[in-house]
Design an enzyme around this catalytic site. Structure first.
Site, short mmCIF file in Angstrom:
data_model
loop_
_atom_site.label_atom_id
_atom_site.label_comp_id
_atom_site.label_asym_id
_atom_site.label_seq_id
_atom_site.Cartn_x
_atom_site.Cartn_y
_atom_site.Cartn_z
N PRO A 1 -20.21 -11.78 -6.27
CA PRO A 1 -20.63 -12.44 -7.51
C PRO A 1 -19.43 -12.86 -8.35
CG PRO A 1 -21.78 -10.34 -7.18
CD PRO A 1 -20.67 -10.39 -6.19
N ALA B 1 -23.09 -12.24 -11.92
CA ALA B 1 -23.70 -11.26 -12.80
C ALA B 1 -24.71 -11.96 -13.71
CB ALA B 1 -22.64 -10.57 -13.64
N TYR C 1 -18.95 -2.36 -17.35
CA TYR C 1 -20.17 -2.82 -18.00
C TYR C 1 -21.12 -1.63 -18.22
CZ TYR C 1 -18.05 -7.31 -17.12
OH TYR C 1 -17.17 -8.36 -17.10
N ARG D 1 -12.09 -14.78 -5.53
CA ARG D 1 -11.15 -15.84 -5.83
C ARG D 1 -10.69 -16.58 -4.57
NH1 ARG D 1 -10.38 -11.61 -9.26
NH2 ARG D 1 -10.07 -12.05 -11.48
#
Length: 364
Positions: free
Chosen positions: A23, A57, A183, A325
């Protein structure tokens, strides 16, 4: 035969190869709704030849977005728009599709990265009040979050369940619960951010409680054909924080509950982190966890080369590798890896004529 290009089951879901597109937030939604950017971006990656594509996300509550431009899946408009996008992807690409469900907690209400990425105070345009396990700010200059009370915790669990049901209705094949990168669910796991004195704080058992509740509720809400797993940060990279030993304990608990996979990253919780970055720097965490569980383990983090990825799988350090990436930079990474490893890659019929002369038979 290349192990990277061998099949893998994540519970009920079969992947044709072990290359996962991780993600990656795009910060390009409006009120949580997908945009044309997502059609371009995801359409490109869906044709990459990878074994699995996991959408970025996606917030389960409005206050759980990292930025105002994050994807969301808490209302009907968001569900309808995402369903249309998924239907379009399915028309042209057979790749399995997953989604990462998330809540940013105290790391929410920020500007987009190319706008500085700093915190936006409640009351300011594109800002709101954040929540966390405890009333502890992420860093100096960041607003103090509110500590979730019992009602807030119940609403959060229901929000994850509701978003998971929406994902299943859309027709997604996999749900990944985001408990990494500092998170909200990670904030409950780590003693650095969780200083609660109720049943959700203190001991390791208590700090695991919310994530395990969310996992159990989401798995119970999903049809049997949908794979469900968890992404974790294996360590905070800060002394006295969340670490590999606790991650192994969590992984064992998830494994016993029928978790279909665990996706092993690290860091993101505390700005004091000291990360030893290098090629495959998180792979040893995945390998240590894989020794303790039956479920497949996905490794991620500076995995850039085909032979590097092949060795990770072939040596039993992980069952799959995730790219982020690297696949943004090279959206045909799986094709190039297959060519280098002497394996077969999947390509849409519209692309078959681009097969280079030196690797005839690559597109099998």
């Amino acid at each position: 035969m290349s192990q990277l290009f061998s099949p893998l089951h994540l519970g009920p879901l079969e992947l044709l190869n072990r290359i996962v597109i991780a993600p990656m937030c795009q910060y390009s939604a409006h009120e949580g709704v997908v945009s044309d950017w997502h059609r371009i971006h995801l359409g490109n990656l869906a044709l990459s030849g990878a074994g699995l594509l996991i959408l970025e996300a996606t917030a389960v509550q409005a206050n759980g977005r990292i930025s105002h431009a994050d994807l969301g899946l808490w209302n009907d408009d968001q569900e309808a728009a995402l369903a249309a996008l998924v239907a379009s992807l399915r028309r042209w690409a057979p790749i399995p599709l997953g989604i990462q469900l998330a809540h940013a907690g105290r790391k929410a209400s920020t500007a987009r990265p190319w706008e500085g990425g700093g915190p936006i105070a409640a009351g300011e345009p594109d800002g709101w009040t954040t929540v966390s396990a405890s009333a502890l700010a992420y860093d100096e200059g960041h607003p103090l979050p509110g500590a979730l009370d019992a009602a807030g915790i119940e609403a959060l669990v229901e929000a994850f369940v509701d978003a998971a049901r929406r994902a299943a209705r859309i027709g997604l094949d996999l749900v990944e619960i985001h408990a990494a990168h500092g998170y909200l669910l990670h904030q409950f796991l780590s003693p650095l951010s969780n200083q609660r004195t109720d049943e959700y704080g203190g001991s390791l058992e208590n700090r695991l409680r919310l994530l395990l509740r969310v996992f159990d509720a989401v798995r119970a809400a999903l049809p049997e054909h949908v794979s469900v797993g968890v992404r974790i940060s294996a360590t905070d990279w800060v002394e006295g924080g969340w670490d590999l030993e606790q991650s192994i304990a969590l992984a064992r608990e998830l494994d016993a509950r029928g978790c279909h996979f665990i996706h092993v990253s690290s860091g993101g919780l505390d700005p004091r982190q000291q990360i030893a970055i290098g090629p495959g720097y998180q792979v040893p965490f995945a390998a240590a966890i894989r020794e303790q569980v039956r479920m497949p383990v996905i490794a991620v983090g500076l995995i850039t080369g085909a032979r590097q990825a092949e060795a990770i799988v072939a040596d039993g350090q992980a069952d799959a590798v995730a790219l982020a990436r690297g696949i943004l930079y090279d959206p045909r990474w799986p094709w190039h890896a297959a060519a280098e490893l002497g394996a077969k890659a999947k390509a849409a019929p519209q692309f078959l004529r681009c097969e280079p002369p030196g690797v005839r038979g690559l597109f099998g």
